[in-house]
Enzyme design. Structure first.
Site, PDB file in Angstrom:
ATOM      1  CB  CYS A 141     -11.848 -31.995  20.685  1.00  6.16           C
ATOM      2  SG  CYS A 141     -11.141 -30.584  21.604  1.00  6.16           S
ATOM      3  CG  HIS A 220     -14.294 -26.573  21.139  1.00  5.42           C
ATOM      4  ND1 HIS A 220     -13.858 -25.791  21.883  1.00  5.42           N
ATOM      5  CD2 HIS A 220     -13.749 -27.818  21.160  1.00  5.42           C
ATOM      6  CE1 HIS A 220     -12.940 -26.409  22.531  1.00  5.42           C
ATOM      7  NE2 HIS A 220     -13.079 -27.878  22.424  1.00  5.42           N
TER       8      HIS A 220
HETATM    9  P1  NAD Z   1      -7.726 -33.990  32.747  1.00  4.74           P
HETATM   10  O1  NAD Z   1      -7.062 -32.984  33.478  1.00  4.74           O
HETATM   11  O2  NAD Z   1      -9.258 -34.058  32.613  1.00  4.74           O
HETATM   12  O3  NAD Z   1      -7.340 -35.468  33.191  1.00  4.74           O
HETATM   13  C1  NAD Z   1      -6.040 -35.741  33.275  1.00  4.74           C
HETATM   14  C2  NAD Z   1      -5.824 -36.729  34.445  1.00  4.74           C
HETATM   15  O4  NAD Z   1      -4.500 -37.259  34.347  1.00  4.74           O
HETATM   16  C3  NAD Z   1      -6.165 -36.435  35.837  1.00  4.74           C
HETATM   17  O5  NAD Z   1      -7.433 -37.142  36.137  1.00  4.74           O
HETATM   18  C4  NAD Z   1      -4.943 -36.192  36.678  1.00  4.74           C
HETATM   19  O6  NAD Z   1      -5.247 -36.706  37.766  1.00  4.74           O
HETATM   20  C5  NAD Z   1      -4.109 -37.271  35.867  1.00  4.74           C
HETATM   21  N1  NAD Z   1      -2.592 -36.831  35.940  1.00  4.74           N
HETATM   22  C6  NAD Z   1      -2.020 -36.009  36.115  1.00  4.74           C
HETATM   23  N2  NAD Z   1      -0.792 -36.120  35.972  1.00  4.74           N
HETATM   24  C7  NAD Z   1      -0.665 -37.460  35.836  1.00  4.74           C
HETATM   25  C8  NAD Z   1       0.695 -38.270  35.791  1.00  4.74           C
HETATM   26  N3  NAD Z   1       1.970 -37.604  35.809  1.00  4.74           N
HETATM   27  N4  NAD Z   1       0.557 -39.647  35.679  1.00  4.74           N
HETATM   28  C9  NAD Z   1      -0.690 -39.996  35.580  1.00  4.74           C
HETATM   29  N5  NAD Z   1      -1.819 -39.218  35.601  1.00  4.74           N
HETATM   30  C10 NAD Z   1      -1.727 -38.149  35.697  1.00  4.74           C
HETATM   31  O7  NAD Z   1      -7.300 -33.643  31.117  1.00  4.74           O
HETATM   32  P2  NAD Z   1      -8.003 -34.260  29.809  1.00  4.74           P
HETATM   33  O8  NAD Z   1      -9.002 -32.978  29.276  1.00  4.74           O
HETATM   34  O9  NAD Z   1      -8.399 -35.587  29.803  1.00  4.74           O
HETATM   35  O10 NAD Z   1      -6.835 -34.221  28.931  1.00  4.74           O
HETATM   36  C11 NAD Z   1      -5.987 -35.405  28.748  1.00  4.74           C
HETATM   37  C12 NAD Z   1      -5.346 -35.240  27.224  1.00  4.74           C
HETATM   38  O11 NAD Z   1      -6.365 -35.144  26.278  1.00  4.74           O
HETATM   39  C13 NAD Z   1      -4.570 -33.741  26.922  1.00  4.74           C
HETATM   40  O12 NAD Z   1      -3.557 -34.074  25.983  1.00  4.74           O
HETATM   41  C14 NAD Z   1      -5.595 -32.789  26.316  1.00  4.74           C
HETATM   42  O13 NAD Z   1      -5.115 -32.048  25.632  1.00  4.74           O
HETATM   43  C15 NAD Z   1      -6.432 -34.163  25.407  1.00  4.74           C
HETATM   44  N6  NAD Z   1      -7.656 -33.769  24.825  1.00  4.74           N
HETATM   45  C16 NAD Z   1      -8.564 -33.025  26.151  1.00  4.74           C
HETATM   46  C17 NAD Z   1      -9.825 -32.758  25.542  1.00  4.74           C
HETATM   47  C18 NAD Z   1     -10.891 -31.994  26.280  1.00  4.74           C
HETATM   48  O14 NAD Z   1     -11.783 -31.220  25.934  1.00  4.74           O
HETATM   49  N7  NAD Z   1     -10.778 -31.961  27.941  1.00  4.74           N
HETATM   50  C19 NAD Z   1     -10.219 -32.916  24.206  1.00  4.74           C
HETATM   51  C20 NAD Z   1      -9.528 -33.414  23.388  1.00  4.74           C
HETATM   52  C21 NAD Z   1      -8.048 -33.950  23.957  1.00  4.74           C
END
Ligand code: NAD
Length: 336
Positions: A141, A220
């Site tokens: 992000c 942010h």
């Molecule tokens: P999150 O924790 O909200 O969601 C992750 C999901 O994946 C959960 O529902 C979890 O149950 C599931 N999960 C866990 N292990 C798993 C597996 N082995 N197989 C399938 N599903 C699984 O995470 P998020 O915030 O959505 O982040 C996901 C990605 O996006 C990361 O790489 C993060 O860095 C990136 N990201 C996050 C944000 C943010 O602010 N949240 C912003 C941009 C990018």
């Protein structure tokens, strides 16, 4: 025209939004999502009839009254492309365990290392370089926000050097585990990873970043000092930013003075989940001293990368016209 069959692996903050966005594309079909563990999120997905595919040995779903559509292997087999939205580092494991053996294209998120994919991606900066690639990484992000505005400044005035400080939200709104609750926590590593990450998208940019986390969940904030090659002109830059896709100028004059008010604006605009996928820049906080340009911007971490994921899917599947893809995505998501 056959629709692109998309699977979403990982249905958390990013995954549930990507799944919604895929469902809104005329040229895409959401084949299903993976259900890693039973939760209210899965109840909502089930309510809106998204097929949920589970991992071997998972029976929390049936115990809670949800009938899985099948096993994750069947989901991945049925998809043309998988958007991996699992927690950081899990994407790389999934690539080796599923996507490579099954010869499936995949989109990864910013938590994965750049080497996991063939290209790091921000649609309005480098769409072309992602066309027909098998593995694309949508950058984080913060990196997406930095790239969107810096590309505009670089195109107008040329950039010698950029210093940026990220004031990061401590946790997402639904996250009860992370913090800080009452502290400002600097990243004690220079540069912070954001600068090198920007260079994966804009390789010629000389940028140095620092970062700290604060006690907020909303957005942010970035403070940027950019040394340009030519003297920047504030009214000209504002006009250009206003005309740039996925950037929203916000103004003190309209009483948008904080991240709280940007989020309120998003809710008033009727955005799904109160999201603001556009990078927000404060008009009154753009200033110059000679060749130095200063500005402040805000990033809605939960949604800024969602349009990028949709464009990355099209690029991976060989859709060559980046401008058209951005237009299609924006229209469907009601993004500027
Ligand atoms: P999150 O924790 O909200 O969601 C992750 C999901 O994946 C959960 O529902 C979890 O149950 C599931 N999960 C866990 N292990 C798993 C597996 N082995 N197989 C399938 N599903 C699984 O995470 P998020 O915030 O959505 O982040 C996901 C990605 O996006 C990361 O790489 C993060 O860095 C990136 N990201 C996050 C944000 C943010 O602010 N949240 C912003 C941009 C990018």
């Amino acid at each position: 025209m056959d629709k692109i069959k998309v699977a979403v692996n990982g249905y958390g903050t990013i995954g549930k939004r990507v799944a919604d966005a895929v469902r809104m594309q005329r040229d895409m079909e959401l084949v299903g999502i993976t259900g890693h563990s039973y939760s209210f999120r899965m109840e909502v997905a089930n309510d809106i009839k998204i097929p949920i595919y589970v991992f071997d040995g998972e029976n929390d779903f049936s115990q809670n009254g949800i009938s899985p559509a099948g096993k994750v292997d069947e989901l991945f087999d049925a998809a043309d492309i998988i958007v991996d939205c699992t927690p950081k580092k899990v994407g790389k494991e999934n690539k080796e365990m599923y996507y490579i053996p099954k010869k499936k294209k995949a989109i990864f998120q910013g938590g994965e290392k750049p080497a996991t994919a063939q290209v790091s991606f921000v649609a309005q900066c480098n769409y072309k370089s992602a066309v027909n690639k098998d593995y694309i990484r949508v950058v984080s992000c913060n990196t997406t926000g930095l790239c969107r505005a810096l590309k505009v400044v670089d195109d107008l005035y040329g950039l010698n050097m950029v210093h940026a400080t990220m004031i990061r939200r401590g946790a997402d709104p639904g996250d009860i585990f992370h913090g800080p609750i009452n502290a400002i926590v600097p990243v004690l590593e220079l540069p912070s990873h954001h600068g090198p990450d920007v260079q994966t998208v804009l390789p010629n940019l000389n940028i140095f970043t620092t970062a700290m986390s604060v006690s907020t969940t909303l957005m942010h904030c970035h403070s940027i000092i950019a040394e340009c090659k030519k003297n920047p002109n504030v009214p000209e830059l504002i006009a250009k930013l206003n005309a740039t896709t996925r950037i929203r100028m916000v103004r003190n004059a309209e009483k948008v003075r904080s991240t709280a008010e940007i989020m309120e604006l998003a809710r008033d605009l009727g955005r799904n989940r109160g999201d603001m996928p556009e990078l927000s820049l404060w008009e009154e906080a753009i200033g110059t001293v000679g060749k130095n340009l200063f500005y402040l911007q805000a990033v809605h971490q939960e949604s800024i990368v969602i349009p990028e994921n949709i464009d990355a899917i099209r690029a991976a599947m060989g859709f060559e016209d980046g401008r058209k893809s951005i237009e299609m995505t924006n229209k469907s998501l009601n993004v500027k």
